[in-house]
Design an enzyme around this catalytic site. Sequence first.
Site, PDB file in Angstrom:
ATOM      1  N   ALA A  12       0.880  -1.176   0.000  1.00 29.83           N
ATOM      2  CA  ALA A  12       0.000   0.000   0.000  1.00 29.83           C
ATOM      3  C   ALA A  12       0.914   1.222   0.000  1.00 29.83           C
ATOM      4  CB  ALA A  12      -0.929  -0.015   1.213  1.00 29.83           C
ATOM      5  N   GLY A  14       4.701   7.169  -1.123  1.00 23.75           N
ATOM      6  CA  GLY A  14       5.998   6.654  -1.537  1.00 23.75           C
ATOM      7  C   GLY A  14       7.148   6.834  -0.576  1.00 23.75           C
ATOM      8  N   GLY A  15       6.932   7.487   0.558  1.00 21.18           N
ATOM      9  CA  GLY A  15       8.032   7.707   1.486  1.00 21.18           C
ATOM     10  C   GLY A  15       8.661   6.422   1.983  1.00 21.18           C
ATOM     11  N   CYS A  64      -1.251   3.851  11.374  1.00 23.49           N
ATOM     12  CA  CYS A  64      -1.137   5.057  12.193  1.00 23.49           C
ATOM     13  C   CYS A  64      -2.433   5.261  12.975  1.00 23.49           C
ATOM     14  CB  CYS A  64      -0.778   6.281  11.349  1.00 23.49           C
ATOM     15  SG  CYS A  64      -1.943   6.665  10.042  1.00 23.49           S
TER      16      CYS A  64
END
Length: 332
Positions: free
Chosen positions: A120, A124-125, A244
């Site tokens: 997922a 893109g970090g 998160c």
Amino acid sequence: MNDGLSPLPHEFCARLEQIVPAEALPQVLRSFENVRPASFRVNTLLSGTEESFAELRNGGLAVTDCAWCDVAGTVPAEQRRQLSEHVAVTEGRVYIQGLSSMLAALALAPQPGEAVLDLAAAPGGKTLHLAATMQKQGRLSAVEPVRTRFFKLRENLRRYGADDFVRLYQTDGRDVGRKTPETFDAVLLDAPCTSEARFDCNDPTSWQFWGPRKIAESARKQKALLRSAIDATRVGGRVLYCTCSFAPEENELVVAHTLRRLEGKITLLRIELPVGNIQPGLTQWEGKELPSEVALARRVLPDETMSGFFLALVEKTEPTALTKQKRGRHRE
């Protein structure tokens, strides 16, 4: 809460009282009022760490090194815009990223030469962090189903120098385990969630869609995604599941459900994190007893510099993939 700030939803605070140890609760509640420093990671795909730190400091930024990640640092909150407009960021040598998010690649620890999947991936970090950790050696694939987010992911990989290494797929992550069974050495699943760790007392819209129905909806999708991630992993490989969110329904209960469904085929591993603001996974919630090994998961408690995060590391010990599973059959 301080005057002038919107109070968090009462139900959310009541749930936090059941999740967070009493001695840590005041700090956790205060964290939703905090304006944290802006954090960043040097993109070692394009730049050396010392050079980038020097470049930022020479540009007037008051950089503080991260004690547990030698490629990361922070600048004061009031310099957030200055950091985002700095040439090191606009040219891709530095990536702005939350400190808690950086724990994902550290916990999964992909090795150069491995076949790795980010299930997922947008924006893109974490994909970029995986690519840097792998030193662009091996095979890294990234999946994102939503068209707009897929193109944002593609642009970020191009901007930060990983587009020649990462294979991109616009597809539903719940199908990947069926399409590519027993394929990857390591899979990162930063699952879509209710984003409770991003609630902000300065911005009531940050929780406007939150509630029991949204938590339940997220949990259903998370269970299917985690099963797909495990099916896509080879025997002996590992899956890092993270969110998160604080909600046990999205965290411990998803892990417990998967452990029970795949009993004897997966095992939960202890995660060693280089930070102190953590607590073990819960082993009971609202009268439900969970497998004792769920305590091996880790919840990062928010503080002045880090937001909340949940991580669980799974090792696959037996084949699980259902290669003939029909498309769209995602119910668990």
